[in-house]
Design a protein around this motif. Structure first.
Motif, PDB file in Angstrom:
ATOM      1  N   LEU A 329       0.742  -1.289  -0.039  1.00 27.15           N
ATOM      2  CA  LEU A 329      -0.017   0.002  -0.155  1.00 27.15           C
ATOM      3  C   LEU A 329       0.873   1.376  -0.107  1.00 27.15           C
ATOM      4  O   LEU A 329       0.299   2.313  -0.709  1.00 27.15           O
ATOM      5  CB  LEU A 329      -0.719   0.054   1.275  1.00 27.15           C
ATOM      6  N   GLN A 332       2.020   1.677  -3.847  1.00 26.27           N
ATOM      7  CA  GLN A 332       1.014   1.544  -4.696  1.00 26.27           C
ATOM      8  C   GLN A 332      -0.166   2.654  -4.446  1.00 26.27           C
ATOM      9  O   GLN A 332      -1.207   2.116  -3.745  1.00 26.27           O
ATOM     10  CB  GLN A 332       0.368   0.199  -5.002  1.00 26.27           C
ATOM     11  N   ASN A 334      -2.181   4.430  -6.040  1.00 28.63           N
ATOM     12  CA  ASN A 334      -3.438   4.135  -6.581  1.00 28.63           C
ATOM     13  C   ASN A 334      -3.996   3.174  -6.191  1.00 28.63           C
ATOM     14  O   ASN A 334      -5.652   3.068  -6.227  1.00 28.63           O
ATOM     15  CB  ASN A 334      -3.238   4.043  -8.133  1.00 28.63           C
ATOM     16  N   GLU A 335      -3.408   2.021  -5.941  1.00 31.89           N
ATOM     17  CA  GLU A 335      -4.357   0.897  -5.377  1.00 31.89           C
ATOM     18  C   GLU A 335      -4.980   1.058  -4.014  1.00 31.89           C
ATOM     19  O   GLU A 335      -6.028   0.663  -3.600  1.00 31.89           O
ATOM     20  CB  GLU A 335      -3.623  -0.415  -5.244  1.00 31.89           C
ATOM     21  N   ARG A 336      -4.081   1.836  -3.139  1.00 28.87           N
ATOM     22  CA  ARG A 336      -4.815   2.071  -1.828  1.00 28.87           C
ATOM     23  C   ARG A 336      -6.050   3.068  -1.927  1.00 28.87           C
ATOM     24  O   ARG A 336      -6.927   3.105  -1.341  1.00 28.87           O
ATOM     25  CB  ARG A 336      -3.573   3.036  -1.255  1.00 28.87           C
ATOM     26  N   ARG A 338      -8.041   3.165  -4.665  1.00 30.68           N
ATOM     27  CA  ARG A 338      -8.979   2.448  -5.141  1.00 30.68           C
ATOM     28  C   ARG A 338      -9.754   1.557  -4.059  1.00 30.68           C
ATOM     29  O   ARG A 338     -11.053   1.522  -3.843  1.00 30.68           O
ATOM     30  CB  ARG A 338      -8.634   1.300  -6.246  1.00 30.68           C
ATOM     31  N   LEU A 339      -8.839   1.178  -3.211  1.00 30.63           N
ATOM     32  CA  LEU A 339      -9.502   0.154  -2.033  1.00 30.63           C
ATOM     33  C   LEU A 339     -10.405   1.025  -1.044  1.00 30.63           C
ATOM     34  O   LEU A 339     -11.445   0.589  -0.587  1.00 30.63           O
ATOM     35  CB  LEU A 339      -8.573  -0.611  -1.363  1.00 30.63           C
TER      36      LEU A 339
END
Length: 370
Positions: A329, A332, A334-336, A338-339
């Protein structure tokens, strides 16, 4: 529809959102029978928080064991008088099947024509002994509808002998308005890893500490809450010379929790299962998701059930796996992000006061028509 809710849970006003929804949007004539106060094992007294409510509140004075959730006993004439006055269609008792409270309400059902709805969190496959087992057997034959706080609790109550209908619904929800000022933040420097809850071994706080230490040059650990491990972690931080990377906020009033959550990049609930306990829900996960904060949790008890696809799960007690989730996290953002967005939508859909109230009302209507 006249509903009497008997519960020790609603001392804090922010837990009563479900009841407010039922009394307004749900159209029920609701009365809450509550305790005037509760004393915790550490001696702290929690009084019933006064607030203007759209439902009636009546206080029950325990006859014995006022601070023990299962042994708490009310005088039969006190409950009898309340039932005779209110004439409820449904009595909803939020107490375990082996509790004296539910046992007494089940017994009084012989004298009053109400439907009995009960709530249980218990997600360990174990029976009580002696009188508690006898009470459990009687109540499970008397309950018209069982609500469980997690899916495993539904399996447990079946295993214990209950054969009636079951609904899986959280006991309390979250107020989205309380958290709408929190916005998912871009990855900060340093990365802020948070925990909210009791600082005790079963909450996995030491696992979180061990996972954090190698990341301390890039991250800050924020611990919100009190417990026996507070001094332990403080001493370890001093010895590791990273105390400047650890924020120990102590007890924080619920009204301030949104701002604390909004300061985090990730909220972690690393609970561990013990012989006598495992995570039954993890309300702070629902709050963090409502605040737009990414969440990481162990696979203890109901945590994966709450998080769903809105966060990251690791095997309980696996410090390396937890550290890998946190590093991911950090690397990343962007992934954090998104989640965090998926989590907020999940919280609004499943865990808001309105969502919990609607599902509870669905049970009330079904039990009245059955």
């Amino acid at each position: 529809m006249r509903v009497l809710v008997i519960s020790h849970t609603y001392l804090p006003a922010h837990y009563r959102g479900k009841l407010r929804w039922l009394a307004t949007e749900g159209g029920t004539s609701l009365t809450l029978a509550a305790l005037p106060e509760l004393q915790l094992s550490n001696g702290i007294r929690i009084p019933f928080e006064e607030a203007s409510e759209p439902f009636a509140v009546r206080f029950l004075q325990p006859l014995a064991f006022p601070n023990h959730n299962n042994l708490r006993l009310f005088a039969p004439h006190q409950l009898t008088g309340l039932l005779r006055e209110l004439e409820p269609d449904i009595v909803h008792v939020e107490a375990e099947p082996h509790s004296l409270t539910l046992g007494l309400v089940a017994l009084l059902k012989r004298r009053f024509p109400y439907k009995l709805v009960a709530f249980t969190w218990e997600n360990l496959f174990r029976h009580g002994r002696g009188p508690s087992r006898w009470i459990e057997r009687y109540t499970l034959r008397s309950v018209d509808w069982m609500i469980t706080g997690n899916r495993e609790a539904a399996e447990v109550v079946r295993w214990r002998g209950y054969s009636g209908p079951v609904a899986v619904i959280p006991q309390v929800g979250v107020d989205p308005k309380h958290f709408e000022g929190c916005k998912a933040k871009t990855c900060s420097d340093p990365f802020r890893i948070g925990f909210v809850g009791r600082l005790v071994p079963e909450k996995g706080v030491l696992d979180l500490w061990e996972a954090f230490v190698p990341l301390a040059d890039r991250a800050v650990l924020v611990l919100i809450g009190e417990g026996i491990l507070r001094d332990v972690i403080h001493q370890r931080a001093v010895e590791a010379r990273i105390s400047h990377r650890v924020e120990m906020a102590g007890f924080v009033p619920h009204s301030h929790i949104p701002s604390w959550l909004g300061s985090l990049d990730v909220l972690v609930l690393p609970s561990r299962t013990t012989r006598i306990w495992k995570e039954q829900f993890g309300h702070v996960l629902a709050e963090a998701m409502a605040a737009g904060v990414a969440v990481v949790g162990s696979d203890s008890g109901a945590i994966p059930e709450v998080i769903g696809d809105a966060g990251l799960i690791f095997p309980e007690g696996n410090i390396t796996a937890l550290r890998e989730r946190l590093t991911f996290l950090m690397d990343q953002p962007n992934e954090r992000q998104r989640l965090a967005e998926v989590g907020r939508q999940r919280a609004l859909t499943l865990f808001s006061d309105a969502a919990v109230g609607r599902e509870t009302l669905r049970v009330y209507k079904q039990v009245m028509s059955s």
